[in-house]
Design a protein around this motif. Sequence first.
Motif, PDB file in Angstrom:
ATOM      1  N   MET A   1       0.846  -1.204   0.000  1.00 46.58           N
ATOM      2  CA  MET A   1       0.000   0.000   0.000  1.00 46.58           C
ATOM      3  C   MET A   1       0.874   1.244   0.000  1.00 46.58           C
ATOM      4  O   MET A   1       1.990   1.234   0.491  1.00 46.58           O
ATOM      5  N   ARG A   2       0.274   2.324  -0.493  1.00 43.22           N
ATOM      6  CA  ARG A   2       0.896   3.641  -0.344  1.00 43.22           C
ATOM      7  C   ARG A   2       0.318   4.263   0.922  1.00 43.22           C
ATOM      8  O   ARG A   2      -0.911   4.344   1.067  1.00 43.22           O
ATOM      9  N   THR A  16       3.598   3.885  14.860  1.00 45.08           N
ATOM     10  CA  THR A  16       3.266   3.611  13.460  1.00 45.08           C
ATOM     11  C   THR A  16       4.556   3.447  12.656  1.00 45.08           C
ATOM     12  O   THR A  16       4.672   2.528  11.838  1.00 45.08           O
ATOM     13  N   PHE A  17       5.503   4.335  12.932  1.00 43.32           N
ATOM     14  CA  PHE A  17       6.813   4.256  12.265  1.00 43.32           C
ATOM     15  C   PHE A  17       7.429   2.874  12.504  1.00 43.32           C
ATOM     16  O   PHE A  17       7.936   2.235  11.581  1.00 43.32           O
ATOM     17  N   SER A  23       7.632  -3.243   7.583  1.00 39.83           N
ATOM     18  CA  SER A  23       6.722  -3.629   6.495  1.00 39.83           C
ATOM     19  C   SER A  23       7.310  -3.241   5.139  1.00 39.83           C
ATOM     20  O   SER A  23       8.345  -2.579   5.068  1.00 39.83           O
ATOM     21  N   ALA A  24       6.605  -3.620   4.083  1.00 34.11           N
ATOM     22  CA  ALA A  24       7.078  -3.282   2.731  1.00 34.11           C
ATOM     23  C   ALA A  24       6.227  -2.159   2.135  1.00 34.11           C
ATOM     24  O   ALA A  24       6.290  -1.910   0.937  1.00 34.11           O
ATOM     25  N   HIS A  25       5.407  -1.486   2.961  1.00 32.43           N
ATOM     26  CA  HIS A  25       4.546  -0.439   2.414  1.00 32.43           C
ATOM     27  C   HIS A  25       5.374   0.728   1.877  1.00 32.43           C
ATOM     28  O   HIS A  25       6.433   1.044   2.411  1.00 32.43           O
TER      29      HIS A  25
END
Length: 387
Positions: A1-2, A16-17, A23-25
């Motif tokens: 996702m972007r 969140t960071f 993750s690979a977002h």
Amino acid sequence: MRVSVFGSTGSIGESTFDLLSRSAHHVVALTGGRNVSRLAEQAKLLNAELAVTAYEACLPELRAALEGTGIEATGGTQALIEAANRPVDWVMSAIIGAAGLAPGFAALAQGATLALANKESLVTAGPLLLAEARRHNARILPVDSEHSAVFQALQGEDIAAVERVIITASGGAFRDWPTEKLATATVSQASSHPNWDMGQRITIDSASMFNKAMEVIETREFFGVDPDQIEVLVHPESMVHALVGFRDGALMAHLGAPDMRHAIGYALNWPERAALPVARLDLARLGALHFTAPDPARYPALRLAYEVMEIGGTAGAAFNAAKEIALDGFIAGAIGFLDMATVVEDVLTEMSARQGLGNIAVSLDNIAHTDTEARSLAAHRIAAGRI
Ligand code: NAD
Ligand code: MG
């Protein structure tokens, strides 16, 4: 996702960071305030397209920190909005205060999923935000731990079968203090939370229960339940975050370690459950969980939440704005801990009597107007010592 994160240098932002760094977002925009060096560091580590400081004066420093990286740097309120208009699939709204409203609306307008931590959005503009989501067929996922817990307990359920929603409160820094002593509570005493590691403002709001008061209003807005269906229980262990009671008498509780990465991760991966790096509860070791009804004399903020819901209109905006100014006053040493609730109640009373808050249509203009008025009334009371 972007994805984009608004308020990425704050407490929710850092959690969140942490999840995004595992993750690979693809990270589009990260925004912060004056903590420019951390913002630049986050942008580099996540290889973001853009870093935005809310303050134009901080932009030269941000530019310098990102020189040669290919990461764009912008600054100021308009830059925040422009960042929120960049195409993404998922947005974390974790700016604190009323300043966090605009990016949420912009995210919904482009049809992105809005992971909503910013409480002020639902408290001041709940009906508008939900209407905006419907209009653009966009989804809002709650990130506050209690609301994420309710949302999870409701998966696959019919909201019409819900009898009550119970959100829990740790009781904050002063839950074991005698009520008489609360008037003497200092800022540093109010700034340490027994269970959660959060920003200073929300930690003080936890001690006064203004945080829970906001969450009661959020619960009403988000899930559409009536005020008399919403209960608060003091639960010192902060392991049960919320419970949903159904008409057959069943009570579904959501338990988890007090770590915001759970609620954030749930919103990031929804409707799937992905593995998350949060502690697992060992209930046998814990042995017991405790629940008590909150003492209304000790927590006037809770009573005010129900009054705000009863008044309706833009009362939520007045409540939030007066609370922000009262909190500033407490942090600055201008008023005492218990005076915060007095200031907020006085502002609500005065504005209801003078302007009939309940009859003011909820529009962004009216919310802004009520917000300004409530801030000035609260500041005036504090300055004049009329508490
Ligand atoms: P925080 O103070 O730690 O961080 C706030 C972030 O917003 C920072 O990145 C800061 O730079 C930015 N910011 C502050 N003022 C700004 C402004 N005027 N314009 C633009 N950016 C600004 O706050 P937090 O504890 O992370 O809370 C964020 C939101 O999430 C709040 O609405 C809070 O009520 C809610 N929330 C927090 C928690 C928690 O565990 N901390 C839990 C549930 C909900
Ligand atoms: Mg909460």
